[in-house]
Design a protein around this motif. Structure first.
Motif, PDB file in Angstrom:
ATOM      1  N   LEU A 151      37.437  29.530  51.163  1.00  0.00           N
ATOM      2  CA  LEU A 151      36.268  30.410  51.159  1.00  0.00           C
ATOM      3  C   LEU A 151      35.313  29.948  52.246  1.00  0.00           C
ATOM      4  O   LEU A 151      34.847  28.810  52.238  1.00  0.00           O
ATOM      5  CB  LEU A 151      35.587  30.370  49.789  1.00  0.00           C
ATOM      6  N   TYR A 152      35.053  30.869  53.211  1.00  0.00           N
ATOM      7  CA  TYR A 152      34.186  30.553  54.348  1.00  0.00           C
ATOM      8  C   TYR A 152      34.694  29.332  55.123  1.00  0.00           C
ATOM      9  O   TYR A 152      33.905  28.523  55.633  1.00  0.00           O
ATOM     10  CB  TYR A 152      32.749  30.311  53.891  1.00  0.00           C
ATOM     11  N   GLY A 153      36.021  29.190  55.159  1.00  0.00           N
ATOM     12  CA  GLY A 153      36.609  28.097  55.916  1.00  0.00           C
ATOM     13  C   GLY A 153      36.681  26.788  55.176  1.00  0.00           C
ATOM     14  O   GLY A 153      37.170  25.782  55.722  1.00  0.00           O
ATOM     15  N   PHE A 154      36.246  26.763  53.948  1.00  0.00           N
ATOM     16  CA  PHE A 154      36.287  25.540  53.153  1.00  0.00           C
ATOM     17  C   PHE A 154      37.337  25.688  52.041  1.00  0.00           C
ATOM     18  O   PHE A 154      37.466  26.760  51.436  1.00  0.00           O
ATOM     19  CB  PHE A 154      34.923  25.237  52.531  1.00  0.00           C
ATOM     20  N   ASP A 155      38.061  24.618  51.783  1.00  0.00           N
ATOM     21  CA  ASP A 155      39.009  24.584  50.673  1.00  0.00           C
ATOM     22  C   ASP A 155      38.274  24.139  49.411  1.00  0.00           C
ATOM     23  O   ASP A 155      37.789  22.995  49.339  1.00  0.00           O
ATOM     24  CB  ASP A 155      40.166  23.632  50.976  1.00  0.00           C
ATOM     25  N   ILE A 156      38.189  25.052  48.472  1.00  0.00           N
ATOM     26  CA  ILE A 156      37.442  24.793  47.240  1.00  0.00           C
ATOM     27  C   ILE A 156      38.416  24.707  46.072  1.00  0.00           C
ATOM     28  O   ILE A 156      39.249  25.600  45.884  1.00  0.00           O
ATOM     29  CB  ILE A 156      36.414  25.914  46.992  1.00  0.00           C
ATOM     30  N   PRO A 157      38.357  23.632  45.285  1.00  0.00           N
ATOM     31  CA  PRO A 157      39.230  23.542  44.117  1.00  0.00           C
ATOM     32  C   PRO A 157      38.806  24.547  43.047  1.00  0.00           C
ATOM     33  O   PRO A 157      37.616  24.746  42.798  1.00  0.00           O
ATOM     34  CB  PRO A 157      39.049  22.099  43.638  1.00  0.00           C
ATOM     35  N   VAL A 158      39.786  25.190  42.456  1.00  0.00           N
ATOM     36  CA  VAL A 158      39.517  26.145  41.373  1.00  0.00           C
ATOM     37  C   VAL A 158      40.392  25.783  40.180  1.00  0.00           C
ATOM     38  O   VAL A 158      41.526  25.324  40.328  1.00  0.00           O
ATOM     39  CB  VAL A 158      39.796  27.601  41.806  1.00  0.00           C
ATOM     40  N   ASP A 159      39.846  25.964  39.021  1.00  0.00           N
ATOM     41  CA  ASP A 159      40.554  25.682  37.769  1.00  0.00           C
ATOM     42  C   ASP A 159      40.327  26.865  36.840  1.00  0.00           C
ATOM     43  O   ASP A 159      39.187  27.148  36.454  1.00  0.00           O
ATOM     44  CB  ASP A 159      40.040  24.390  37.138  1.00  0.00           C
ATOM     45  N   SER A 160      41.373  27.575  36.517  1.00  0.00           N
ATOM     46  CA  SER A 160      41.241  28.781  35.701  1.00  0.00           C
ATOM     47  C   SER A 160      41.960  28.598  34.366  1.00  0.00           C
ATOM     48  O   SER A 160      43.092  28.097  34.325  1.00  0.00           O
ATOM     49  CB  SER A 160      41.811  29.986  36.448  1.00  0.00           C
ATOM     50  N   GLN A 161      41.296  28.992  33.291  1.00  0.00           N
ATOM     51  CA  GLN A 161      41.867  28.949  31.950  1.00  0.00           C
ATOM     52  C   GLN A 161      41.489  30.226  31.223  1.00  0.00           C
ATOM     53  O   GLN A 161      40.469  30.853  31.526  1.00  0.00           O
ATOM     54  CB  GLN A 161      41.357  27.732  31.166  1.00  0.00           C
ATOM     55  N   TRP A 162      42.296  30.571  30.243  1.00  0.00           N
ATOM     56  CA  TRP A 162      42.051  31.783  29.478  1.00  0.00           C
ATOM     57  C   TRP A 162      40.708  31.731  28.753  1.00  0.00           C
ATOM     58  O   TRP A 162      40.048  32.752  28.574  1.00  0.00           O
ATOM     59  CB  TRP A 162      43.177  31.996  28.472  1.00  0.00           C
ATOM     60  N   SER A 163      40.284  30.531  28.361  1.00  0.00           N
ATOM     61  CA  SER A 163      39.044  30.394  27.598  1.00  0.00           C
ATOM     62  C   SER A 163      37.807  30.617  28.452  1.00  0.00           C
ATOM     63  O   SER A 163      36.690  30.677  27.906  1.00  0.00           O
ATOM     64  CB  SER A 163      38.983  29.008  26.950  1.00  0.00           C
ATOM     65  N   PHE A 164      37.953  30.742  29.782  1.00  0.00           N
ATOM     66  CA  PHE A 164      36.803  31.009  30.642  1.00  0.00           C
ATOM     67  C   PHE A 164      36.364  32.474  30.584  1.00  0.00           C
ATOM     68  O   PHE A 164      35.292  32.809  31.071  1.00  0.00           O
ATOM     69  CB  PHE A 164      37.127  30.641  32.092  1.00  0.00           C
ATOM     70  N   SER A 165      37.191  33.333  30.011  1.00  0.00           N
ATOM     71  CA  SER A 165      36.889  34.760  29.969  1.00  0.00           C
ATOM     72  C   SER A 165      36.725  35.222  28.527  1.00  0.00           C
ATOM     73  O   SER A 165      37.582  34.963  27.672  1.00  0.00           O
ATOM     74  CB  SER A 165      38.016  35.557  30.639  1.00  0.00           C
ATOM     75  N   ASP A 166      35.625  35.922  28.260  1.00  0.00           N
ATOM     76  CA  ASP A 166      35.407  36.473  26.914  1.00  0.00           C
ATOM     77  C   ASP A 166      36.471  37.509  26.562  1.00  0.00           C
ATOM     78  O   ASP A 166      36.885  37.616  25.401  1.00  0.00           O
ATOM     79  CB  ASP A 166      34.016  37.114  26.827  1.00  0.00           C
ATOM     80  N   SER A 167      36.932  38.267  27.561  1.00  0.00           N
ATOM     81  CA  SER A 167      37.949  39.289  27.310  1.00  0.00           C
ATOM     82  C   SER A 167      39.263  38.658  26.888  1.00  0.00           C
ATOM     83  O   SER A 167      39.950  39.165  25.993  1.00  0.00           O
ATOM     84  CB  SER A 167      38.156  40.146  28.563  1.00  0.00           C
ATOM     85  N   PHE A 168      39.630  37.551  27.519  1.00  0.00           N
ATOM     86  CA  PHE A 168      40.867  36.870  27.152  1.00  0.00           C
ATOM     87  C   PHE A 168      40.751  36.237  25.769  1.00  0.00           C
ATOM     88  O   PHE A 168      41.718  36.230  24.992  1.00  0.00           O
ATOM     89  CB  PHE A 168      41.208  35.802  28.195  1.00  0.00           C
ATOM     90  N   GLU A 169      39.581  35.692  25.458  1.00  0.00           N
ATOM     91  CA  GLU A 169      39.376  35.135  24.125  1.00  0.00           C
ATOM     92  C   GLU A 169      39.458  36.235  23.063  1.00  0.00           C
ATOM     93  O   GLU A 169      40.004  36.021  21.966  1.00  0.00           O
ATOM     94  CB  GLU A 169      38.018  34.441  24.050  1.00  0.00           C
ATOM     95  N   TYR A 170      38.905  37.388  23.389  1.00  0.00           N
ATOM     96  CA  TYR A 170      38.981  38.532  22.471  1.00  0.00           C
ATOM     97  C   TYR A 170      40.423  38.940  22.238  1.00  0.00           C
ATOM     98  O   TYR A 170      40.836  39.203  21.093  1.00  0.00           O
ATOM     99  CB  TYR A 170      38.174  39.688  23.052  1.00  0.00           C
ATOM    100  N   LEU A 171      41.223  38.965  23.299  1.00  0.00           N
ATOM    101  CA  LEU A 171      42.642  39.324  23.160  1.00  0.00           C
ATOM    102  C   LEU A 171      43.366  38.324  22.266  1.00  0.00           C
ATOM    103  O   LEU A 171      44.176  38.715  21.403  1.00  0.00           O
ATOM    104  CB  LEU A 171      43.294  39.390  24.535  1.00  0.00           C
ATOM    105  N   VAL A 172      43.097  37.033  22.472  1.00  0.00           N
ATOM    106  CA  VAL A 172      43.754  36.004  21.644  1.00  0.00           C
ATOM    107  C   VAL A 172      43.379  36.178  20.174  1.00  0.00           C
ATOM    108  O   VAL A 172      44.233  36.101  19.275  1.00  0.00           O
ATOM    109  CB  VAL A 172      43.374  34.595  22.143  1.00  0.00           C
ATOM    110  N   GLY A 173      42.097  36.430  19.903  1.00  0.00           N
ATOM    111  CA  GLY A 173      41.662  36.596  18.521  1.00  0.00           C
ATOM    112  C   GLY A 173      42.281  37.808  17.852  1.00  0.00           C
ATOM    113  O   GLY A 173      42.762  37.724  16.708  1.00  0.00           O
ATOM    114  N   VAL A 174      42.302  38.938  18.560  1.00  0.00           N
ATOM    115  CA  VAL A 174      42.871  40.159  17.986  1.00  0.00           C
ATOM    116  C   VAL A 174      44.371  39.998  17.760  1.00  0.00           C
ATOM    117  O   VAL A 174      44.903  40.402  16.711  1.00  0.00           O
ATOM    118  CB  VAL A 174      42.588  41.365  18.900  1.00  0.00           C
ATOM    119  N   CYS A 175      45.070  39.408  18.721  1.00  0.00           N
ATOM    120  CA  CYS A 175      46.511  39.203  18.561  1.00  0.00           C
ATOM    121  C   CYS A 175      46.809  38.296  17.370  1.00  0.00           C
ATOM    122  O   CYS A 175      47.766  38.528  16.624  1.00  0.00           O
ATOM    123  CB  CYS A 175      47.099  38.593  19.829  1.00  0.00           C
TER     124      CYS A 175
END
Length: 207
Positions: free
Chosen positions: A73-97
């Motif tokens: 991003l903008y010429g810089f390498d930025i570490p990213v860490d993504s998990q399902w719990s970072f999104s309310d929509s994904f948490e909602y899907l897990v709960g409903v399922c």
């Protein structure tokens, strides 16, 4: 057994004999039984079993959606860490399922017990209406959960227009693939619940 003067059986006796034969040999429903069970009962059990598997699968696949990587991003390498719990929509899907998986398990156990002990597959109309309402409610919940998660996933794949925010699914392809599979299973579970609603309506129309 009595006979009339012409040697033929009395009509009442014939009816009694047919009733006794039907009681001894089980109900005759024109080939609508499979291994001693009605096809509708077998269909009920099959749909509940599939719905339990798909909803539980969607929940488990989503829970395993996590990945760490780097993004430029903008010429810089930025570490990213993504998990399902970072999104309310994904948490909602897990709960409903999870709730739908439990609901399907309870219905599956009840229907299997009903088939083995030979009472009606759904004991009463009141219970049938309750199951019908629950199936409808959960079908709508699964549809909303899948739709909400799809919106977040689409944003991850396309980025935001008119900005430098990139496509996060390129460096986080494993995470996005897990999410896509979970969403697909969620929508399939919604379809199975819709089929269950149709079966519920068919049962109510017959009783």
């Amino acid at each position: 057994m009595t006979r009339n003067n012409n040697g033929s059986r009395n009509g009442v006796d014939v009816v009694i004999e047919l009733t006794e034969t039907r009681a001894d040999g089980g109900p005759r429903n024109g080939g609508q039984e499979v291994a001693g069970y009605r096809k509708s009962d077998v269909m009920h059990v099959l749909i509940r079993w599939l719905c339990m598997l798909t909803s539980m699968g969607g929940m488990l696949v989503m829970i395993t959606a996590k990945q760490a990587s780097t993004i430029s991003l903008y010429g810089f390498d930025i570490p990213v860490d993504s998990q399902w719990s970072f999104s309310d929509s994904f948490e909602y899907l897990v709960g409903v399922c999870g709730v739908v998986a439990f609901h399907s398990l309870v219905q599956l156990v009840g229907k299997l017990r009903g088939m083995l002990s030979k009472p009606p597959i759904i004991p009463s109309r009141n219970q049938a209406w309750l199951i019908f309402a629950a199936d409808q409610m959960f079908a709508y919940a699964m549809m909303s959960a899948g739709s909400a998660a799809s919106g977040v996933t689409n944003l991850n794949r396309t980025g935001i227009r008119h900005s430098d925010l990139p496509d996060f699914c390129k460096p986080l392809h494993s995470f996005c693939d897990h999410v896509a599979v979970a969403i697909a299973l969620t929508f399939f579970s919604c379809f199975l619940l819709a089929v269950s609603v149709v079966l519920d309506v068919a049962w109510l129309s017959e009783h």
